[in-house]
Write an enzyme that holds these catalytic residues in place. Structure first.
Site, short mmCIF file in Angstrom:
data_model
loop_
_atom_site.label_atom_id
_atom_site.label_comp_id
_atom_site.label_asym_id
_atom_site.label_seq_id
_atom_site.Cartn_x
_atom_site.Cartn_y
_atom_site.Cartn_z
N HIS A 53 97.18 51.85 -3.28
CA HIS A 53 97.60 52.89 -4.42
C HIS A 53 96.83 54.36 -3.68
O HIS A 53 95.99 54.18 -2.93
CB HIS A 53 96.54 52.65 -5.62
CG HIS A 53 97.32 51.87 -6.52
ND1 HIS A 53 98.56 51.89 -7.09
CD2 HIS A 53 97.11 50.30 -6.92
CE1 HIS A 53 99.05 50.97 -7.79
NE2 HIS A 53 98.05 49.81 -7.76
N ASP A 80 98.62 39.45 -1.49
CA ASP A 80 98.89 40.60 -2.55
C ASP A 80 98.49 41.98 -2.70
O ASP A 80 98.29 42.48 -3.48
CB ASP A 80 98.63 39.81 -3.70
CG ASP A 80 99.21 40.22 -5.16
OD1 ASP A 80 100.32 40.94 -4.88
OD2 ASP A 80 98.85 40.28 -6.20
#
Lengths: 325, 424
Positions: free
Chosen positions: B310, B306
């Protein structure tokens, strides 16, 4: 916890003041004792002491507040610090300027301390983690997390009336779920050795696993308030009616509002507290708020001395390097 | 080009191989085991002595941020990181920008993937148009364009009738439905598990029921529609029990779990560590134990990363205002390997949950190394230790909650279709 408590310096003294959780009992007592010394400053002819002369304190308020900001401002001025009030419209921060950019700009103005009030839990910790090393951060309330200066001024008020914390039964009543004040009070009461802290409120306003904070939970106000020495009422936000948390203010008052009848169940000499501003007829009856057992206005007065104590302890620390030499 | 991988310990759960052997690769395929086939010319020899040789890892969910958020990461950067982590296949959910709801977007992704071919990308198509939750997407077209399944990612489908019809329609084309179990009215505004930590820190919370309610609702519809359903990133012990019962009742249901939910709990948030802000949230100790139990007893069929890279700024905000998601592609294999010491799973069981099981779920022929299969291969040294840091993370996203953890197990070679795409 992964990291060392960031609010303490290498000597274990307060470098920031972010939360009461995890502090030593002695630190809390030091704050209360120092505040006691400052409590007469406001009644003198010259309401100032020169402790923080030359220091600059910026009040960064991302959330509207008159009372808290004013008492922080008065506290700083009575310590002879220069004060900068910055009200930050939250919508302007969402327009691209990040919190960190704003922080850097303020640092460039050579401030020594930021008092931060923000709508998001953890904001004060965030600031403390990212400020330049010479700047201290005081949490003026972050989201639903903590409002440690309010917590301490409440302890100060309690101690003035009930000097022995270890002999007390204290009830905190209302919206515990959303209350940063309640969390700070509960930590402080536990650290100061109060043997029984009760949290009273409807199930919709009591957080999950509330007992882990160190309270006994009561959903029945009449049962919870019985024989307590201190009743702390929390403010109820009007929005709670919209979120399906409560049906009406009227029903709230009838079930959890402090009426003279319910107060009669507490100890006869119990004191009544409220962080303000009060919704009369919702959290408590006017006759109780203005009655002989209420210490609500004292809380406001004490707020200045307690904030002076905290500011002076945090900013008045001897420089760590100087000390090492 | 002939590649000879010598003396490695080959684990191929599908073909029940678990022994030290040699592997021979030509034209992108495995063409021999143990002994070199006649006329085999070794052009590259990989000495895998002391190392394990496994099928390339298939990650059931990773976001590469392209198209749409190239400031965070790209297909090139994240497939390179995947290769360095022994991952040869990444499955992309449809919540890219633009959303994967037309063949054109799928073609775009595949074209970009061809240009940066360190790992192969497979896509899930949007279940509803624009992930809007109201109108069905053109699933047949999406399937023809190469989607391996359909999903509404984290976007809600509040209307149960729409959900039921979407399931029926997906079943019509024998497409697997990838489901994120979330009741949005319960998770609304929340950013941490409802429990001790959210109470202590005053964080808006996501109750266990936000997941279990959704699992229950979806299972009832799966039973009625007969669609093949895969539950993505389960986070609670109760959901695992419900899935287990459904599997026991013969429903066509599979599920996966992330490495971070197998290792971290709400406690790891500490004082507002924004790297632990993720959805589904890190849950309780009991949930972590339940997930491990589910992985051991086979209810949870696969482990995924998952991965959500960022840029640094995305995490520089108070906890709830930071963007959710963790950069986990680099740590998928070593964290999975560590389960051998911490659970009753064997190494072969773990490898199956990273390779052959996800291949089955996605309907891929990879995830195994039988003769004639595509040579997607990972070679790793199980003893090699490394520290997680911004420098050692290959992903562009440095938002790992495992910074400063010591990992054991490091990839030395990754082959994609018989081509060495990573070599340490």
């Amino acid at each position: 916890m992964k990291q060392r408590d960031i609010q303490l310096d290498s000597q274990g003294r307060l470098r920031h003041f972010l939360t009461i959780e995890g502090l030593k009992q002695q630190t809390l007592i030091d704050i209360l004792d120092t505040a006691e010394n400052f409590s007469t400053v406001g009644t003198r002819k010259v309401k100032k002491v020169p402790l923080l002369r030359g220091k600059t304190i910026a009040n960064l308020f991302f959330e509207a507040s008159t009372r808290t900001r004013t008492t922080f401002e008065l506290a700083a001025k009575r310590l002879s610090a220069d004060v900068l009030n910055i009200n930050i419209n939250t919508s302007s921060t969402t327009k691209g300027e990040s919190l960190l950019d704003m922080l850097r700009n303020l640092e460039a103005m050579h401030c020594d301390m930021f008092v931060v009030r923000h709508h998001s839990s953890g904001a004060a910790h965030f600031f403390a983690k990212h400020v330049a090393p010479h700047i201290s951060v005081i949490n003026g309330g972050d989201g639903s997390h903590a409002h440690p200066t309010q917590g301490m001024l409440d302890m100060f008020t309690i101690r003035r009336h009930k000097p022995d914390f270890t002999a007390l039964r204290v009830a905190v009543v209302g919206d515990i779920l959303h209350s940063r004040v309640a969390r700070s009070q509960i930590h402080a009461l536990n650290i100061l050795g109060v043997p029984e802290v009760r949290a009273i409120g409807p199930r919709t306003l009591i957080p999950a696993e509330a007992e882990s904070l160190g309270v006994h939970v009561y959903n029945d106000m009449k049962e919870g308030i019985r024989d307590v020495d201190v009743v702390i009422m929390l403010r109820l936000q009007r929005e709670r009616m919209q979120g399906a948390l409560l049906p009406s203010e009227n029903e709230y008052y009838r079930t959890y509002g402090l009426s003279p009848e319910k107060l009669a169940l507490a100890k006869p000499d119990a004191i009544v507290m409220h962080p303000g501003p009060i919704n009369r007829g919702v959290e408590m009856a006017s006759s109780v708020a203005d009655g002989p057992q209420s210490v609500i206005l004292e809380q406001v007065t004490n707020g200045i001395a307690v904030r002076m104590a905290i500011m002076s302890m945090v900013l008045g620390r001897p420089n760590e390097e100087q000390e090492a030499n | 080009m002939g590649i000879h991988i010598s003396k490695g310990h080959l684990i191929d759960p599908t073909n029940q191989v678990d022994k030290i052997t040699d592997l021979f690769i030509e034209d992108g395929q495995v063409i021999g085991l143990d002994k070199a086939p006649n006329n085999f010319k070794t052009e590259q020899l990989i000495n895998a002595e002391g190392q394990y040789v496994i099928p390339g890892i298939i990650d059931l969910q990773a976001r590469v941020r392209e198209p749409g958020q190239e400031d965070k990461a790209s297909i090139a950067s994240e497939t390179r990181a995947a290769a360095a982590g022994g991952i040869t296949t990444l499955c992309l959910p449809p919540d890219t920008q633009p959303i994967i709801d037309t063949p054109a977007v799928i073609e775009l992704i595949h074209r970009r993937n061809e240009l940066a071919a360190s790992a192969e990308i497979v896509t899930l198509g949007a279940l509803t148009k624009g992930l809007g939750g109201t109108e069905l997407s053109e699933m047949y077209e999406l399937k023809r364009a190469g989607c391996v399944g359909v999903s509404n990612a984290r976007a809600p489908i509040p209307n149960t009738l729409v959900m039921r019809r979407a399931m029926e329609y997906a079943a019509n084309f024998e497409m697997t439905l990838f489901l994120t179990a979330e009741d949005h009215s319960l998770s609304k505004n929340g950013c941490a598990h409802e429990g001790m930590i959210s109470t202590r820190l005053g964080l808006p919370s996501i109750p266990e029921a936000a997941e279990t309610m959704a699992v229950a609702r979806l299972l009832m519809l799966v039973e009625q529609t007969g669609v093949r359903a895969h539950f993505c990133q389960l986070s609670t012990a109760k959901s695992v029990q419900m899935i287990n019962r459904a599997q026991h009742d013969g429903l066509p249901v599979t599920a996966d779990v992330t490495t971070h939910h197998l290792y971290l709990t709400e406690m790891d948030i500490g004082y507002f560590d924004s790297n632990c802000h993720v959805f589904p949230p890190l849950r309780s100790q009991r949930d972590k134990a339940g997930l491990r139990e589910g992985l051991s007893n086979g209810t949870l069929n696969a482990i995924c990363s998952d991965h959500q890279p960022h840029e640094l700024d995305a995490k520089l905000a108070p906890f709830c205002e930071s963007e959710p998601g963790m950069s986990t592609i680099d740590t998928l294999l070593p964290l999975a390997l560590r389960l051998v010491d911490e659970t009753n799973l064997t190494l072969s069981d773990i490898i199956a949950r990273l390779t052959s099981h996800p291949a089955q779920i996605l309907g891929l022929k990879t995830g195994q190394l039988g003769i004639g299969s595509r040579a997607n291969i990972c070679v790793f040294d199980p003893q090699q230790s490394w520290m997680v840091s911004h420098e050692t993370l290959n992903s562009r996203g440095k938002n790992s909650p495992f910074i400063d953890w010591e990992m054991k197990g490091q990839v030395s070679h990754t082959l994609l279709a018989g081509r060495v795409v990573f070599q340490r």
